[in-house]
Design a protein around this motif. Sequence first.
Motif, short mmCIF file in Angstrom:
data_model
loop_
_atom_site.label_atom_id
_atom_site.label_comp_id
_atom_site.label_asym_id
_atom_site.label_seq_id
_atom_site.Cartn_x
_atom_site.Cartn_y
_atom_site.Cartn_z
N ALA A 1 0.83 -1.21 0.00
CA ALA A 1 0.00 0.00 0.00
C ALA A 1 0.86 1.26 0.00
O ALA A 1 0.52 2.26 -0.65
CB ALA A 1 -0.93 0.00 1.21
N GLY B 1 -7.91 6.14 -1.33
CA GLY B 1 -6.71 6.79 -1.84
C GLY B 1 -6.62 8.21 -1.32
O GLY B 1 -7.53 8.71 -0.67
N LEU C 1 -0.05 7.04 4.84
CA LEU C 1 -0.90 5.88 5.10
C LEU C 1 -1.35 5.88 6.56
O LEU C 1 -2.51 5.61 6.87
CB LEU C 1 -0.14 4.59 4.77
CG LEU C 1 -0.95 3.28 4.86
CD1 LEU C 1 -2.04 3.25 3.80
CD2 LEU C 1 -0.01 2.08 4.70
N LEU D 1 0.73 4.36 -2.71
CA LEU D 1 0.59 5.78 -2.39
C LEU D 1 1.80 6.58 -2.86
O LEU D 1 1.66 7.72 -3.31
CB LEU D 1 0.39 5.96 -0.88
CG LEU D 1 -0.94 5.51 -0.29
CD1 LEU D 1 -1.01 5.86 1.19
CD2 LEU D 1 -2.12 6.13 -1.03
N VAL E 1 -6.44 0.54 0.28
CA VAL E 1 -5.63 1.24 -0.71
C VAL E 1 -5.26 0.30 -1.85
O VAL E 1 -5.40 0.64 -3.04
CB VAL E 1 -4.36 1.84 -0.06
CG1 VAL E 1 -3.38 2.32 -1.13
CG2 VAL E 1 -4.73 2.98 0.88
#
Length: 235
Positions: A182, A225, A201, A186, A219
């Motif tokens: 994740a 998001g 996160l 990102l 995510v």
Amino acid sequence: MTFSDALTRFTAVLASVRSLETLQERLCEACRVMLAADGVVITSETVPDGRTTVGWTQLLSRRLESIQDVTGQGPLIDSLATGQVVIGDFSNPADERWPALRAELTVLGFTGTLVAIPLRSDLDLRGVLLAHREGEPRDTDDADARFLGSVVGTAVLQNPVIGAQSHVFAEVLTDRDVVHRATDVLGLEASVRYEDALALLRVLAFSRGEDLGAVARAVIDGRLGLGQDVPRSPD
């Protein structure tokens, strides 16, 4: 401005300062830009070590923090005590708060504004983001201040370098692979460094009141998001 709007703006600023070496430096500079300040310093109150200076943008920022420690007066001290945003206009002689601090700042030649923002986190840690501006006072948006308090509090106070509690990292280890994936997602989405993406996160998890692993899975699945107003998952 919604939380998602503010997070999108903050993420863009983080991406613009990615050349700075450490997460603390990047967070400090991002906060300085967000607050239209001349400089900032971030402090953390850790137990049992007392206050730690996490990062600063210039020597004056550190000096303004130190003077408040020495005098025991000022917006930083009051913000720690009250948990509120505290603003001091040191260009206004009619403001009689903090006389010892004002005397020291007169000697230093500082006649601007100090803005102290309490840091928020789900950990039992406290800290303050202290910004300074020279010249005439300018308005500080309260929503921006609260946003930065929660974002910086979550990102910085959960950093193991300054003594975060072990349960945060136990949680990360439990879902290490999914958190890593994740964070990569990102990082690519926001064009920020891995460490910054992990901090973002954590901010998403804190803002939604969910554990890091659950948010990481959302995510990866495309259900969550940066910049999305996604409702909390049902209990």
